[in-house]
Design a protein around this motif. Structure first.
Motif, PDB file in Angstrom:
ATOM      1  N   ARG A  22      -5.070 -10.301  -1.997  1.00 48.31           N
ATOM      2  CA  ARG A  22      -3.653  -9.955  -2.130  1.00 48.31           C
ATOM      3  C   ARG A  22      -3.297  -8.839  -1.122  1.00 48.31           C
ATOM      4  O   ARG A  22      -3.992  -7.817  -1.084  1.00 48.31           O
ATOM      5  CB  ARG A  22      -3.411  -9.445  -3.549  1.00 48.31           C
ATOM      6  N   PRO A  23      -2.224  -9.019  -0.282  1.00 45.44           N
ATOM      7  CA  PRO A  23      -1.832  -7.907   0.611  1.00 45.44           C
ATOM      8  C   PRO A  23      -1.252  -6.748  -0.215  1.00 45.44           C
ATOM      9  O   PRO A  23      -0.709  -6.996  -1.288  1.00 45.44           O
ATOM     10  CB  PRO A  23      -0.755  -8.524   1.506  1.00 45.44           C
ATOM     11  N   PRO A  24      -1.410  -5.500   0.270  1.00 38.62           N
ATOM     12  CA  PRO A  24      -0.916  -4.365  -0.511  1.00 38.62           C
ATOM     13  C   PRO A  24       0.608  -4.455  -0.667  1.00 38.62           C
ATOM     14  O   PRO A  24       1.299  -4.850   0.269  1.00 38.62           O
ATOM     15  CB  PRO A  24      -1.323  -3.138   0.313  1.00 38.62           C
ATOM     16  N   ASN A  25       1.070  -4.096  -1.844  1.00 40.31           N
ATOM     17  CA  ASN A  25       2.509  -4.120  -2.108  1.00 40.31           C
ATOM     18  C   ASN A  25       3.221  -3.125  -1.179  1.00 40.31           C
ATOM     19  O   ASN A  25       2.932  -1.928  -1.215  1.00 40.31           O
ATOM     20  CB  ASN A  25       2.744  -3.730  -3.568  1.00 40.31           C
ATOM     21  N   PRO A  26       4.160  -3.603  -0.336  1.00 43.73           N
ATOM     22  CA  PRO A  26       4.792  -2.689   0.636  1.00 43.73           C
ATOM     23  C   PRO A  26       5.591  -1.578  -0.053  1.00 43.73           C
ATOM     24  O   PRO A  26       5.802  -0.526   0.526  1.00 43.73           O
ATOM     25  CB  PRO A  26       5.710  -3.606   1.435  1.00 43.73           C
ATOM     26  N   TYR A  27       6.014  -1.802  -1.285  1.00 45.33           N
ATOM     27  CA  TYR A  27       6.820  -0.766  -1.956  1.00 45.33           C
ATOM     28  C   TYR A  27       5.989   0.462  -2.291  1.00 45.33           C
ATOM     29  O   TYR A  27       6.503   1.535  -2.489  1.00 45.33           O
ATOM     30  CB  TYR A  27       7.451  -1.325  -3.242  1.00 45.33           C
ATOM     31  N   PHE A  28       4.683   0.271  -2.382  1.00 44.81           N
ATOM     32  CA  PHE A  28       3.844   1.413  -2.754  1.00 44.81           C
ATOM     33  C   PHE A  28       3.130   2.023  -1.562  1.00 44.81           C
ATOM     34  O   PHE A  28       2.283   2.895  -1.717  1.00 44.81           O
ATOM     35  CB  PHE A  28       2.837   0.997  -3.838  1.00 44.81           C
ATOM     36  N   ARG A  29       3.431   1.534  -0.364  1.00 48.16           N
ATOM     37  CA  ARG A  29       2.848   2.173   0.809  1.00 48.16           C
ATOM     38  C   ARG A  29       3.478   3.563   0.993  1.00 48.16           C
ATOM     39  O   ARG A  29       4.664   3.748   0.727  1.00 48.16           O
ATOM     40  CB  ARG A  29       3.133   1.337   2.055  1.00 48.16           C
ATOM     41  N   ASN A  30       2.719   4.505   1.483  1.00 45.90           N
ATOM     42  CA  ASN A  30       3.215   5.864   1.759  1.00 45.90           C
ATOM     43  C   ASN A  30       3.968   6.438   0.570  1.00 45.90           C
ATOM     44  O   ASN A  30       5.075   6.944   0.705  1.00 45.90           O
ATOM     45  CB  ASN A  30       4.173   5.867   2.953  1.00 45.90           C
ATOM     46  N   LEU A  31       3.387   6.300  -0.586  1.00 46.47           N
ATOM     47  CA  LEU A  31       4.088   6.694  -1.790  1.00 46.47           C
ATOM     48  C   LEU A  31       4.550   8.155  -1.718  1.00 46.47           C
ATOM     49  O   LEU A  31       5.674   8.479  -2.095  1.00 46.47           O
ATOM     50  CB  LEU A  31       3.179   6.479  -3.004  1.00 46.47           C
ATOM     51  N   SER A  32       3.662   9.002  -1.172  1.00 48.54           N
ATOM     52  CA  SER A  32       4.010  10.442  -1.163  1.00 48.54           C
ATOM     53  C   SER A  32       5.231  10.707  -0.280  1.00 48.54           C
ATOM     54  O   SER A  32       6.130  11.454  -0.652  1.00 48.54           O
ATOM     55  CB  SER A  32       2.824  11.266  -0.691  1.00 48.54           C
ATOM     56  N   SER A  33       5.289  10.065   0.886  1.00 50.43           N
ATOM     57  CA  SER A  33       6.444  10.336   1.756  1.00 50.43           C
ATOM     58  C   SER A  33       7.711   9.745   1.147  1.00 50.43           C
ATOM     59  O   SER A  33       8.806  10.296   1.265  1.00 50.43           O
ATOM     60  CB  SER A  33       6.200   9.792   3.156  1.00 50.43           C
ATOM     61  N   LYS A  34       7.577   8.622   0.482  1.00 50.02           N
ATOM     62  CA  LYS A  34       8.755   8.041  -0.168  1.00 50.02           C
ATOM     63  C   LYS A  34       9.240   8.974  -1.271  1.00 50.02           C
ATOM     64  O   LYS A  34      10.437   9.185  -1.452  1.00 50.02           O
ATOM     65  CB  LYS A  34       8.428   6.661  -0.720  1.00 50.02           C
ATOM     66  N   PHE A  35       8.277   9.511  -1.996  1.00 50.37           N
ATOM     67  CA  PHE A  35       8.621  10.430  -3.073  1.00 50.37           C
ATOM     68  C   PHE A  35       9.358  11.656  -2.513  1.00 50.37           C
ATOM     69  O   PHE A  35      10.323  12.139  -3.089  1.00 50.37           O
ATOM     70  CB  PHE A  35       7.336  10.856  -3.796  1.00 50.37           C
ATOM     71  N   ALA A  36       8.859  12.115  -1.350  1.00 50.37           N
ATOM     72  CA  ALA A  36       9.447  13.327  -0.764  1.00 50.37           C
ATOM     73  C   ALA A  36      10.883  13.100  -0.308  1.00 50.37           C
ATOM     74  O   ALA A  36      11.680  14.038  -0.245  1.00 50.37           O
ATOM     75  CB  ALA A  36       8.602  13.808   0.412  1.00 50.37           C
TER      76      ALA A  36
END
Lengths: 314, 417
Positions: A22-36
């Protein structure tokens, strides 16, 4: 933006591990920067978008001092476009904006090139050119109001010195007053444009200059055909800063001419402010909605073209 | 001092007597737009009197004019950052703020001190009263209908000194030929004031009230109003745009130093003549109603006290209101300001000729309400724009300007209070 674009390529280059199907879910990539970026996204949504919607909604009411009116349809807009003062304001904005932009860019770039020649006392010149920018528009406007006033300023000084026919009455001349605004704006703003351009010039790799010298390309040609295109990001940043400064021009006009003579140096931002707190909130909001729409009409197509090109280049 | 004890008692009653008498003096920020020489001297009288009560006057002067200061003041109150007290003009400016409950109710103080009987003309008290409650304290009377003439300039030029606006316009070209600016004008609201004064001098008070207050469209569109615009047309042709100066006090200064022959400005210009040591009747003349209609409007200044959360400030606000209207302060303030006191029971023998003329007109009752007491600010702003445009642009015809004017009157909202 800077955070995500610098991190993203690294992640995409990582090949998926063989064991995983399964390819990684793009929504959870770079979670920390998205959070910031969440606070900024919220700010944009609530303050900018929300504020804009609020403005547009209340421009359809008859609100006077408070946003508590009833809806009256397009009446505020009908009045706005019937008003001569608004028509003059828009025309002034166009003339003032285009002249200020062109002059600021040309003069600012030439000054930057001049300083870039490794001249002596570079710091002194840079300070001198940038100094006017340290003064507020109110100070700038007041100083130029006295200089340009024919009864007290330059015209009187020259006539007192014996040059009887000398005339410089732009500030009281209804056909010339907008150019008086341009003079003060250029005096104040060119230094900043110069500083930004100079930063851009200093960012050009020395190797480019060496190469052009080896090929025997004249200096002016190198500037125009090689250096300027390479400065595109700086130019766009400068354009955005300068243009937004022009759209919100208010204090300069208040200090320099108070919109006079008559209504001949009025600008849209002054119209918005004067009516917003002058007992007709909705009229001011209608005017600012029109300004918003105008900026949108110019910016959105540009943004679409600009960003779609960048994606293709990748 | 009797007043003061009343106030302290009141404050005590209002606040059930604790917080108000803490040791620290209450700081009250006061916003106003009195910045010229004479005006600043007058404000200092208020500040000194208020500081003498043991509180602190924090001066928040806003440079520019009412047109600049008013939006700042109103937006600060609306934005929840109220000052302790603020100058405004009597009229409809604060209507919405009062209706929204943002202003301190002064009714008890006003009743205790009997402002209603004290203040003359009563119209000043009326514009502070909303549904029977008092929300502001009138501090002075200003009238805008004055022409100021430098006698020396006319004597030197050998031209008869004008006593009316019509006499003035008749000899204006003679003065211009001698290199004297006939009429000095300042940019912005002074143009509105000039044209408004011409309208009163030519059209008369009855027309003004009927059009502004009763919204009589027929008369606004009729021949009387056309005659007014024709007189304004003559005035604009008289003024060379190159001689227009930035501020009203610059324009008055041109008359004082003899560069210009005359200026039309409110009675606050009198303060500038006094500062320049000019004597009314000898060095200069002042002509109320431009010498044609000896009437004065009952505009002026009032102070509102926006509601503050701090009870200490609220007590100090009441003290300030009481101080401003007290007898001694009224005299000191108005002599400096060149304006008329709002209470007739004060001794103004020190007043100069121009102020005496104003007092006589006031006593005779030849007054009419200021524009802002008859119509809302938005409509007045539109009329200002029409006047300014008409004055600066000779291409605007009398018919066009009058049609625009009628349109504004037609669309003006009804008065709130």
């Amino acid at each position: 933006m800077a955070v995500s674009s610098s991190v993203e390529p690294d992640v995409s280059r990582v090949a998926p591990k063989p064991g995983r199907d399964r390819p990684p879910n793009p929504y959870f990539r770079n979670l920390s920067s998205k959070f910031a970026t969440v606070p900024m996204i919220l700010t944009v949504l609530v303050v900018f978008v929300g504020g804009s919607i609020w403005t547009v909604v209340f421009s359809f009411t008859n609100a006077r001092s408070f946003p508590t009116g009833e809806f009256i349809g397009w009446d505020q807009y009908e009045r706005l476009f019937r008003t001569k003062r608004w028509a003059i304001s828009v025309r002034n904005m166009a003339v003032f904006g285009s002249l200020t932009l062109v002059f600021n860019f040309v003069v600012g770039f030439l000054l930057a090139v001049f300083i870039d020649q490794k001249i002596r006392f570079e710091g002194v010149f840079r300070t001198i050119f940038l100094y006017p920018f340290a003064l507020s528009f109110i100070v700038t406007g007041n100083v130029w109001a006295w200089i340009m006033n024919p009864a007290f300023g330059l015209q009187k000084a020259m006539r007192d010195l014996g040059w009887e026919s000398f005339s410089f009455d732009w500030i009281t001349n209804k056909d010339m007053v907008v150019y008086a605004l341009v003079i003060a704006a250029i005096w104040q703003g060119t230094g900043l444009i110069m500083a930004l351009m100079l930063a851009g010039l200093r960012g050009i790799d020395e190797e480019i200059w060496k190469a052009s010298r080896v090929d025997g390309i004249p200096k002016w040609r190198t500037y125009i055909s090689i250096v300027l295109p390479m400065m595109r990001p700086v130019l766009i940043t400068t354009l955005v800063i300068a243009a937004s400064g022009i759209v919100r021009t208010y204090d300069l006009v208040v200090a320099l001419t108070q919109g006079g003579p008559g209504l001949f140096s009025e600008v849209p931002a002054k119209y918005v402010y004067d009516f917003m707190f002058g007992g007709n909130l909705a009229q001011g909001l209608a005017a600012s909605s029109v300004m918003l729409l105008t900026v949108g009409v110019i910016l959105i197509p540009w943004a679409i073209v600009e960003f779609s090109q960048r994606d293709k280049n990748k | 001092m009797k007043n003061f004890s009343v106030v302290t008692g009141l404050a005590a009653a209002l606040l059930s007597g604790t917080a108000a008498f803490a040791d620290e003096p209450a700081e009250v920020e006061v916003t106003h737009w009195w910045t010229s020489g004479g005006e600043a001297a007058a404000v200092a009288e208020f500040a000194n009197a208020f500081n003498a009560t043991g509180n602190v006057w924090v001066d928040g002067a806003i440079a520019g004019s009412g047109d600049v200061a008013r939006p700042i003041i109103i937006s600060r109150i609306l934005g929840g950052n109220p000052m302790g007290a603020t100058q405004l003009n009597p009229g409809t400016d604060a209507d919405d703020l009062v209706a929204a409950g943002l202003m301190l109710d002064l009714t008890e103080l006003a009743e205790a001190e009997g402002w209603a009987d004290l203040v003359n003309p009563p119209s000043q008290m009326d514009s502070c009263t909303y549904d029977g409650r008092v929300f502001c304290v009138p501090v002075n009377l200003h009238s805008a209908q004055w022409m100021w003439v430098n006698r020396r300039v006319y004597e030197d030029a050998g031209v008869a000194i004008p006593t009316t606006w019509n006499e003035f316009t008749a000899t204006a070209t003679q003065m211009a030929d001698k290199g004297i600016i006939p009429l000095s004008v300042a940019n912005g609201w002074p143009v509105q004031l000039l044209l408004d004064d011409i309208a009163i001098a030519v059209g008369g008070v009855d027309l003004r009230i009927d059009v502004y207050k009763n919204r009589n469209i027929e008369r606004a569109a009729g021949s009387e109003t056309t005659a007014v615009f024709e007189a304004m047309d003559a005035a604009r042709k008289l003024v060379d745009p190159g001689t227009v100066v930035p501020q009203w006090n610059d324009a008055v200064g041109l008359v004082i130093n003899g560069t210009a022959a005359a200026n039309v400005m409110g009675d606050w210009a009198g303060g500038e003549f006094t500062v320049a040591n000019m004597v009314a009747g000898e060095d200069y003349d002042c002509l109320p109603g431009l010498g044609m209609a000896e009437v004065l409007d009952t505009g002026g200044d009032v102070f509102y006290f926006p509601k503050n959360k701090d009870p200490k400030v609220e007590a100090a606000q009441l003290v300030m209101a009481s101080t401003m209207i007290s007898r001694d302060v009224q005299v000191a303030f108005n002599l400096k300001k060149g304006s008329l006191p709002i209470r007739p029971d004060v001794d103004l023998s020190a007043a100069n000729d121009c102020m005496q003329k104003g007092l006589e007109i006031l006593a005779s009752g030849a007054t009419f309400p200021g524009n802002i007491q008859m119509i809302d600010r938005d409509s007045l702003n539109q009329i200002r724009d029409i006047y300014n445009d008409f004055f600066a642009d000779l291409d605007v015809t009398i018919e066009e300007a009058q049609a625009d004017f009628v349109e504004v009157i037609r669309n003006a909202p009804p008065l709130q209070f």
